[in-house]
Design a protein around this motif. Sequence first.
Motif, mmCIF file in Angstrom:
data_model
loop_
_atom_site.group_PDB
_atom_site.id
_atom_site.type_symbol
_atom_site.label_atom_id
_atom_site.label_comp_id
_atom_site.label_asym_id
_atom_site.label_seq_id
_atom_site.Cartn_x
_atom_site.Cartn_y
_atom_site.Cartn_z
ATOM 1 N N UNK A 127 0.900 -1.244 0.010
ATOM 2 C CA UNK A 127 -0.044 0.030 -0.021
ATOM 3 C C UNK A 127 0.919 1.153 -0.136
ATOM 4 N N UNK A 128 2.086 1.143 0.863
ATOM 5 C CA UNK A 128 2.969 2.664 0.752
ATOM 6 C C UNK A 128 3.554 2.683 -0.812
ATOM 7 N N UNK A 129 3.909 1.647 -1.355
ATOM 8 C CA UNK A 129 4.346 1.639 -2.772
ATOM 9 C C UNK A 129 3.215 2.244 -3.452
ATOM 10 N N UNK A 130 2.104 2.003 -3.420
ATOM 11 C CA UNK A 130 1.082 2.280 -4.180
ATOM 12 C C UNK A 130 0.736 3.866 -4.089
ATOM 13 N N UNK A 131 1.016 4.242 -2.812
ATOM 14 C CA UNK A 131 0.498 5.802 -2.391
ATOM 15 C C UNK A 131 1.842 6.431 -3.137
ATOM 16 N N UNK A 132 3.284 6.070 -3.021
ATOM 17 C CA UNK A 132 4.267 6.723 -3.777
ATOM 18 C C UNK A 132 4.119 7.092 -5.209
ATOM 19 N N UNK A 133 3.502 6.049 -5.807
ATOM 20 C CA UNK A 133 3.325 5.986 -7.347
ATOM 21 C C UNK A 133 2.197 7.079 -7.340
ATOM 22 N N UNK A 134 1.337 7.101 -6.628
ATOM 23 C CA UNK A 134 -0.225 8.062 -6.965
ATOM 24 C C UNK A 134 0.240 9.486 -6.489
ATOM 25 N N UNK A 135 1.425 9.670 -5.886
ATOM 26 C CA UNK A 135 1.891 11.178 -5.346
ATOM 27 C C UNK A 135 1.581 12.179 -6.491
ATOM 28 N N UNK A 136 1.089 13.496 -6.309
ATOM 29 C CA UNK A 136 1.254 14.575 -7.246
ATOM 30 C C UNK A 136 2.477 15.055 -7.346
ATOM 31 N N UNK A 137 2.999 15.487 -8.482
ATOM 32 C CA UNK A 137 4.456 15.599 -8.683
ATOM 33 C C UNK A 137 4.869 16.926 -7.890
ATOM 34 N N UNK A 138 3.789 17.587 -7.400
ATOM 35 C CA UNK A 138 4.476 18.774 -6.561
ATOM 36 C C UNK A 138 4.865 18.346 -5.152
ATOM 37 N N UNK A 139 4.712 17.090 -4.844
ATOM 38 C CA UNK A 139 5.074 16.673 -3.528
ATOM 39 C C UNK A 139 5.566 15.274 -3.515
ATOM 40 N N UNK A 140 6.602 14.927 -4.146
ATOM 41 C CA UNK A 140 7.225 13.729 -4.467
ATOM 42 C C UNK A 140 8.093 13.095 -3.255
ATOM 43 N N UNK A 141 8.036 11.948 -2.848
ATOM 44 C CA UNK A 141 8.816 11.407 -2.066
ATOM 45 C C UNK A 141 10.155 10.459 -2.578
ATOM 46 N N UNK A 142 11.239 10.868 -2.174
ATOM 47 C CA UNK A 142 12.440 10.197 -2.654
ATOM 48 C C UNK A 142 12.735 8.909 -1.894
ATOM 49 N N UNK A 143 12.649 9.147 -0.804
ATOM 50 C CA UNK A 143 13.002 8.023 0.213
ATOM 51 C C UNK A 143 12.030 7.952 1.405
ATOM 52 N N UNK A 144 11.457 6.583 1.485
ATOM 53 C CA UNK A 144 10.471 6.425 2.500
ATOM 54 C C UNK A 144 11.059 5.200 3.681
ATOM 55 N N UNK A 145 10.880 5.395 4.770
ATOM 56 C CA UNK A 145 11.322 4.340 5.543
ATOM 57 C C UNK A 145 9.988 3.712 6.412
ATOM 58 N N UNK A 146 9.954 2.376 6.415
ATOM 59 C CA UNK A 146 8.701 1.633 6.978
ATOM 60 C C UNK A 146 9.334 0.801 8.004
ATOM 61 N N UNK A 147 8.792 0.622 9.225
ATOM 62 C CA UNK A 147 8.825 -0.588 10.269
ATOM 63 C C UNK A 147 7.685 -0.544 11.249
ATOM 64 N N UNK A 148 7.608 -1.815 11.693
ATOM 65 C CA UNK A 148 6.824 -1.902 12.581
ATOM 66 C C UNK A 148 6.644 -0.902 13.839
ATOM 67 N N UNK A 149 5.374 -0.668 14.337
ATOM 68 C CA UNK A 149 5.393 0.554 15.438
ATOM 69 C C UNK A 149 6.273 0.099 16.607
ATOM 70 N N UNK A 150 6.693 -1.025 16.854
ATOM 71 C CA UNK A 150 7.297 -1.574 17.966
ATOM 72 C C UNK A 150 8.776 -1.800 17.630
ATOM 73 N N UNK A 151 9.323 -1.715 16.495
ATOM 74 C CA UNK A 151 10.689 -1.851 15.931
ATOM 75 C C UNK A 151 11.555 -0.594 16.493
ATOM 76 N N UNK A 152 12.705 -0.916 17.347
ATOM 77 C CA UNK A 152 13.564 -0.113 17.504
ATOM 78 C C UNK A 152 14.415 0.605 16.197
ATOM 79 N N UNK A 153 14.803 1.776 16.510
ATOM 80 C CA UNK A 153 15.698 2.679 15.224
ATOM 81 C C UNK A 153 16.292 3.802 15.966
#
Length: 246
Positions: free
Chosen positions: A220-246
């Motif tokens: 779903x996150x990949x699909x969201x990136x694809x659907x972004x308007x070009x006035x606000x593009x993501x170049x990098x997105x990080x995903x992790x479980x809410x319990x994951x330490x980082x």
Amino acid sequence: MPIPTAIVVGVGAERGLGAALCRRFAQGGYHVLAAGRTLARLDQVVATIRAAGGSAEAVPTDATREADVQRLFDRGMAPGEGRAPADLVVSNAGNNRRLDFREVSVETFEDFWRVGCFSGFLVGREAARRLVPLGRGTVLFTGASASLRGKPGFAHFAAAKAGLRAISQSMARDYGPQGLHVAHVVIDGGIDGERLRSRAPQMVAERGEDGLLGIEAIAEAYWHIHCQPRSAWTQELDLRPYREAF
């Protein structure tokens, strides 16, 4: 109207990220080219999509072979059969294994680099060659925690993933102004898929509910990136479980 085409490279088990991406893109109205090394697995992914009313086809592909990747893009960019040329490409090929750095052979290091980095170069280059002249499209690369840092026992993997991240950054700076959206997704945690469940069931049990990244949620996150308007593009997105330490 012809339906759009998506190319997903690195499709394996049906309970895996590549397959989940194929299903999500098909759900979004795309004809999906599911590309991977094992035809039986690709056929299963395609059958599931078609059973749900989607459109997909299997394209056996070794993403480390230039000729295979070029042939895949020839198929993806060919109009006809009610399909438009591809405008959504994902480089998802990868492998991972903890290894003592002192025991890593030249062959093993090169194999991890070929799968984790070189394949991304081939896919990214072909996508740029085909899509930049059209002035549109999305290219997504699957990264990992190792894209950002090398952990003990994973030097071979980190070297490949860091290189892939650099490719995505260079492509984004080169081709974003020309209409090609290039993004890198850092998967920072274990994926709740067949690979981890079969190889590390104890870890899966220890993590518990929501302790791993859900494959459908990642897709779903990949699909969201694809659907972004070009006035606000993501170049990098990080995903992790809410319990994951980082």
